[in-house]
Design an enzyme around this catalytic site. Structure first.
Site, mmCIF file in Angstrom:
data_model
loop_
_atom_site.group_PDB
_atom_site.id
_atom_site.type_symbol
_atom_site.label_atom_id
_atom_site.label_comp_id
_atom_site.label_asym_id
_atom_site.label_seq_id
_atom_site.Cartn_x
_atom_site.Cartn_y
_atom_site.Cartn_z
ATOM 1 C CB SER A 117 -0.890 0.105 1.314
ATOM 2 O OG SER A 117 -1.999 0.905 1.005
ATOM 3 C CD GLU A 207 -2.627 -3.050 -3.348
ATOM 4 O OE1 GLU A 207 -3.590 -3.330 -3.150
ATOM 5 O OE2 GLU A 207 -1.593 -2.053 -3.010
ATOM 6 C CG HIS A 275 -5.521 -2.879 0.461
ATOM 7 N ND1 HIS A 275 -4.737 -2.464 -0.681
ATOM 8 C CD2 HIS A 275 -5.235 -1.793 1.372
ATOM 9 C CE1 HIS A 275 -3.813 -1.235 -0.107
ATOM 10 N NE2 HIS A 275 -4.425 -1.267 1.072
#
Length: 300
Positions: A117, A207, A275
């Site tokens: 992230s 992602e 996630h």
């Protein structure tokens, strides 16, 4: 030019080694998750230390830039710490890299840095320096990983072989290159900055979370407009979770096909990373093979 042949590998871990948790990004919200992670790390034969600023708060950040920068520096230079894992993502990691001679510090203190992230900023900085790192769970998400995913991470940290990942192939054969995972939003904001590694020969692994389809479209269009996909060998797609489409909208899957499907390179989607679900670790910088026909991502 980045080469898969000249990367520097941090030392693998041994039972009894200490992994340190630091908070380079957002402030911690779930203290119980950290304690669960401590037990998991112990069950794998390691010790978990936490930097003194790990639970600091400064607005939405886990402490001031100076506190978080001090934590990263201590984690890298303290010889008692053999690997570094981010406590959580959020926002703020890239701010740390505005100061200090990080190139020298990272080169002189190679250690596994683990996260995803917002931690993309650190992973990409290391990739720019040809230093391996790990795109994988943060401390607060560690307890949510299934046993096979935990085994994949901790076995890799000891130097064991890495099993392949299976997804959905979009065709266009096979490609080999060096693996460059990223959160799409964070990576898009790193384009054009000194943190972006060269993309020649890369297998991108992307992602994201919470981005509606039109925003994913906008980001991928930016990549196309600046020619960022031209030297990429293939694209591995993980989970794009909580991407809620409004009425009269494409789905995120339709956007990905529309913006990536004409690149003429192997693409594999539905891989188990990202996630809100299994986040299988991906070795940043390692040579991999992406099979767009069989839908498999394999370490070479």
């Amino acid at each position: 030019m980045t080469s898969i042949d000249v990367w520097k590998q941090p030392p693998y871990l041994k039972p009894g080694d200490t992994i340190v948790g630091i908070s380079p990004s957002g402030a911690i919200k779930d203290l119980a998750a950290v304690e669960k992670a401590r037990e998991i790390v112990r069950s794998q034969g390691y010790n978990l230390a936490l930097d003194k600023h790990w639970n600091a708060h400064y607005g939405y950040l886990a402490g001031t830039d100076e506190q978080r920068r001090e934590a990263l520096l201590e984690a890298l230079t303290n010889s008692n710490y053999k690997a570094i894992i981010a406590v959580r993502g959020g926002y703020g990691a890239a701010r740390l890299l505005e100061a200090e001679d990080w190139e020298t510090i990272f080169r002189n203190n190679p250690k596994w840095i683990i996260g995803f992230s917002d931690i993309t900023g650190l992973l990409w900085k290391l990739a720019r320096l040809n230093i391996y790192s790990i795109h994988g769970p943060v401390l607060v998400s560690l307890a949510k990983e299934p046993e096979w995913s935990l085994k994949r991470l901790f076995n890799y940290l000891q130097g064991h072989p890495l099993p392949p990942l299976q997804g959905e192939g979009w065709g266009n054969g096979q490609a080999e290159g060096w693996l460059l995972p990223a959160n799409l939003t964070v990576a898009t904001h790193l384009l054009g900055t000194p943190l972006k590694p060269p993309l020649d020969g890369a297998i991108l692994a992307l992602e994201d979370v919470g981005e509606p389809p039109y925003r994913i479209d906008r980001m991928l269009t930016q990549w196309r407009l600046i020619g960022a996909f031209r030297e990429v060998k293939g694209i591995a797609l993980g989970r794009f979770s909580s991407s809620h489409a409004s009425s009269h909208s494409w789905t995120v899957e339709e956007v990905l096909r529309d913006r990536l499907g004409d690149l003429g390179i192997p693409i594999v989607s539905e891989l188990p990373f990202g996630h809100e679900g299994v986040n299988a670790m991906l070795p940043v910088g390692m040579k991999v093979r992406l099979d767009g026909d069989q839908g498999i991502l394999t370490r070479v």
